[in-house]
Write a protein that holds these residues in place. Structure first.
Motif, PDB file in Angstrom:
ATOM      1  N   ALA A 171      19.333   6.126  -3.791  1.00 14.15           N
ATOM      2  CA  ALA A 171      19.403   6.195  -2.421  1.00 14.15           C
ATOM      3  C   ALA A 171      20.506   4.878  -2.011  1.00 14.15           C
ATOM      4  O   ALA A 171      21.290   5.291  -0.720  1.00 14.15           O
ATOM      5  CB  ALA A 171      17.723   4.630  -1.965  1.00 14.15           C
ATOM      6  N   LEU A 172      20.997   4.164  -3.212  1.00 16.49           N
ATOM      7  CA  LEU A 172      21.855   3.298  -2.349  1.00 16.49           C
ATOM      8  C   LEU A 172      23.388   3.232  -2.757  1.00 16.49           C
ATOM      9  O   LEU A 172      24.095   3.647  -1.780  1.00 16.49           O
ATOM     10  CB  LEU A 172      22.288   1.637  -3.936  1.00 16.49           C
ATOM     11  CG  LEU A 172      21.029   1.407  -3.964  1.00 16.49           C
ATOM     12  CD1 LEU A 172      20.849  -0.066  -5.335  1.00 16.49           C
ATOM     13  CD2 LEU A 172      21.658   0.045  -2.556  1.00 16.49           C
ATOM     14  N   PHE A 173      23.871   4.653  -3.716  1.00 14.38           N
ATOM     15  CA  PHE A 173      24.699   5.348  -3.705  1.00 14.38           C
ATOM     16  C   PHE A 173      24.701   6.400  -2.439  1.00 14.38           C
ATOM     17  O   PHE A 173      26.321   6.320  -1.897  1.00 14.38           O
ATOM     18  CB  PHE A 173      24.750   6.291  -5.001  1.00 14.38           C
ATOM     19  CG  PHE A 173      25.835   7.337  -4.826  1.00 14.38           C
ATOM     20  CD1 PHE A 173      27.132   6.906  -5.652  1.00 14.38           C
ATOM     21  CD2 PHE A 173      26.158   8.699  -4.352  1.00 14.38           C
ATOM     22  CE1 PHE A 173      28.168   7.522  -5.761  1.00 14.38           C
ATOM     23  CE2 PHE A 173      27.506   9.152  -4.747  1.00 14.38           C
ATOM     24  CZ  PHE A 173      28.427   8.398  -5.206  1.00 14.38           C
ATOM     25  N   LEU A 174      23.816   7.334  -2.145  1.00 14.23           N
ATOM     26  CA  LEU A 174      23.853   8.060  -0.770  1.00 14.23           C
ATOM     27  C   LEU A 174      24.405   7.381   0.111  1.00 14.23           C
ATOM     28  O   LEU A 174      24.944   7.487   1.057  1.00 14.23           O
ATOM     29  CB  LEU A 174      22.708   8.605  -0.525  1.00 14.23           C
ATOM     30  CG  LEU A 174      22.219   9.844  -1.483  1.00 14.23           C
ATOM     31  CD1 LEU A 174      21.144  10.211  -1.201  1.00 14.23           C
ATOM     32  CD2 LEU A 174      23.370  10.919  -1.032  1.00 14.23           C
ATOM     33  N   LEU A 175      23.466   5.426   0.600  1.00 16.89           N
ATOM     34  CA  LEU A 175      24.031   4.874   1.366  1.00 16.89           C
ATOM     35  C   LEU A 175      25.525   4.366   1.368  1.00 16.89           C
ATOM     36  O   LEU A 175      26.381   4.298   2.303  1.00 16.89           O
ATOM     37  CB  LEU A 175      23.540   2.752   1.560  1.00 16.89           C
ATOM     38  CG  LEU A 175      23.697   2.358   2.312  1.00 16.89           C
ATOM     39  CD1 LEU A 175      23.522   2.158   3.809  1.00 16.89           C
ATOM     40  CD2 LEU A 175      22.994   0.419   1.500  1.00 16.89           C
ATOM     41  N   ASP A 176      26.111   4.122   0.203  1.00 16.30           N
ATOM     42  CA  ASP A 176      27.622   4.081   0.125  1.00 16.30           C
ATOM     43  C   ASP A 176      28.660   5.041   0.790  1.00 16.30           C
ATOM     44  O   ASP A 176      29.328   5.154   1.662  1.00 16.30           O
ATOM     45  CB  ASP A 176      27.699   3.939  -1.010  1.00 16.30           C
ATOM     46  CG  ASP A 176      29.346   3.627  -1.584  1.00 16.30           C
ATOM     47  OD1 ASP A 176      29.568   3.022  -0.709  1.00 16.30           O
ATOM     48  OD2 ASP A 176      29.928   3.843  -2.306  1.00 16.30           O
ATOM     49  N   MET A 177      28.294   6.443   0.412  1.00 16.38           N
ATOM     50  CA  MET A 177      28.004   8.116   1.124  1.00 16.38           C
ATOM     51  C   MET A 177      27.984   7.969   1.924  1.00 16.38           C
ATOM     52  O   MET A 177      29.315   8.315   2.572  1.00 16.38           O
ATOM     53  CB  MET A 177      27.415   9.029  -0.038  1.00 16.38           C
ATOM     54  CG  MET A 177      28.044   9.672  -1.032  1.00 16.38           C
ATOM     55  SD  MET A 177      29.541  10.050  -1.907  1.00 16.38           S
ATOM     56  CE  MET A 177      29.990   8.283  -2.251  1.00 16.38           C
ATOM     57  N   GLY A 178      27.106   7.328   2.896  1.00 17.69           N
ATOM     58  CA  GLY A 178      26.743   6.999   4.326  1.00 17.69           C
ATOM     59  C   GLY A 178      27.858   6.891   5.084  1.00 17.69           C
ATOM     60  O   GLY A 178      28.617   7.165   6.030  1.00 17.69           O
ATOM     61  N   ILE A 179      28.429   5.207   4.799  1.00 20.64           N
ATOM     62  CA  ILE A 179      29.027   4.716   4.911  1.00 20.64           C
ATOM     63  C   ILE A 179      31.116   5.086   5.012  1.00 20.64           C
ATOM     64  O   ILE A 179      31.495   5.529   6.172  1.00 20.64           O
ATOM     65  CB  ILE A 179      29.500   3.484   4.043  1.00 20.64           C
ATOM     66  CG1 ILE A 179      28.265   2.388   4.119  1.00 20.64           C
ATOM     67  CG2 ILE A 179      30.191   2.483   4.590  1.00 20.64           C
ATOM     68  CD1 ILE A 179      28.251   0.942   3.570  1.00 20.64           C
ATOM     69  N   VAL A 180      31.198   5.974   3.177  1.00 21.10           N
ATOM     70  CA  VAL A 180      32.121   6.638   3.176  1.00 21.10           C
ATOM     71  C   VAL A 180      32.594   7.800   4.295  1.00 21.10           C
ATOM     72  O   VAL A 180      33.474   8.178   5.735  1.00 21.10           O
ATOM     73  CB  VAL A 180      32.449   7.140   2.135  1.00 21.10           C
ATOM     74  CG1 VAL A 180      33.908   7.468   2.125  1.00 21.10           C
ATOM     75  CG2 VAL A 180      32.543   6.101   1.288  1.00 21.10           C
TER      76      VAL A 180
END
Length: 320
Positions: free
Chosen positions: A209-218
């Protein structure tokens, strides 16, 4: 397509965190994952999926079906860049076409990890050897893409050789982590594997979930620039992955009868690399524009796959 599968995927925490990342960018929030933390989370996900796949592989026996599945996956990663290159050449230079074709022939480990979670929600098992197939599908597409650029693009005497490119593909950090973790998972004893099980399984979904949050920001930061490139690349980034996934979902029944394995093969064929391929293309095809192939894979194809693609591929397999 099964509507309940689509709704289930659209309301999963992992996807909602991805959308939160995009929303944060649109709202001009200062929300972000520190770069070092983001890299650690990436390595953790690759480690966990590789190690768990190795444990599954250690418990399974090699068979003709596994051999055919491996061959099917590798062939897919060779054929997809071949046909997409000539489709892309209608509008783009050979260098950009080759880089994009390599990205779409290769795979996204993060999409694979998300697919694992999707199958868990559906209570559908998959085989440990799928992790090995994922790792083996990374390099062939890069080699095919570079070869096509060499054949149809401008000649560059300074470009690295194919052997060098192949070596770079397998020593790329993400590929080495997944292959190394897979091997360690196979070799580890049952007692030692159970000792780190809380780290490899219990916290996995939280890190995802944290990684996909980062992917969403990128993705949110890159989306506007990409949309300025025109309709062709946008349509390609949506339609071609869905086509690849649907075709493989149908054809994979020729090599295996397991729904989970067929789904994983379809997801791998539909995904696009935004880690290993950009790193390789920066060296092999410096004329290729990363402002095209990186946002296509990350900001368009990735969210299309995790929202609409996965329910579609599974519906084809279950009802086809």
């Amino acid at each position: 397509m099964n509507l309940s599968l689509l709704i289930d995927n659209l309301t999963s925490p992992a996807l909602l965190f991805f959308l939160l990342g995009i929303l944060a960018v649109r709202l001009k929030s200062d929300l972000e994952i520190p770069q070092n933390s983001s890299k650690f989370i990436s390595l953790y996900l690759l480690f966990a999926i590789g190690f768990n796949g190795g444990r599954e592989l250690a418990h399974s026996q090699l068979s003709l079906e596994i051999g055919w599945s491996v061959l099917f996956g590798v062939l897919s990663s060779c054929l997809i860049p071949l046909y997409t290159f000539f489709l892309l050449r209608k509008k783009l230079s050979a260098e950009n076409a080759g880089a994009i074709a390599a990205a779409y022939g290769s795979i996204s480990a993060v999409t694979f990890v998300t697919a694992v979670t999707f199958l868990e929600l559906q209570k559908i098992p998959y085989s440990g050897h799928m992790v090995a197939i994922m790792a083996l599908m990374e390099a062939p597409a890069i080699v095919v893409g570079v070869l096509l650029v060499r054949l149809f693009g401008e000649k560059d005497s300074a470009a690295p050789g194919i052997r060098s490119m192949l070596g770079h593909s397998f020593t790329n950090g993400s590929v080495l982590m997944i292959l190394g973790s897979l091997a360690i998972g196979v070799l580890a004893s049952e007692k030692h594997a159970q000792g780190i099980e809380p780290f490899t399984t219990d916290i996995f979904k939280g890190f995802l979930a944290l990684f996909l949050l980062d992917m969403g920001i990128v993705s949110g930061r890159k989306l506007n620039d990409f949309l300025k490139s025109g309709w062709f690349t946008s349509a390609f980034a949506v339609l071609v992955p869905l086509l690849n996934g649907c075709v493989v979902a149908l054809l994979s029944g020729l090599v295996t009868a397991h729904a989970g394995d067929r789904f994983m093969l379809a997801v791998l064929a539909a995904s696009a690399s935004y880690i290993a391929v950009p790193a390789a293309m920066k060296i092999a095809v410096p004329r290729a524009n990363p402002g095209l192939y990186l946002p296509m894979a990350l900001a368009v194809t990735f969210p299309v796959n995790i929202t609409f693609g996965m329910p579609l591929y599974l519906s084809i397999i279950v009802w086809g």
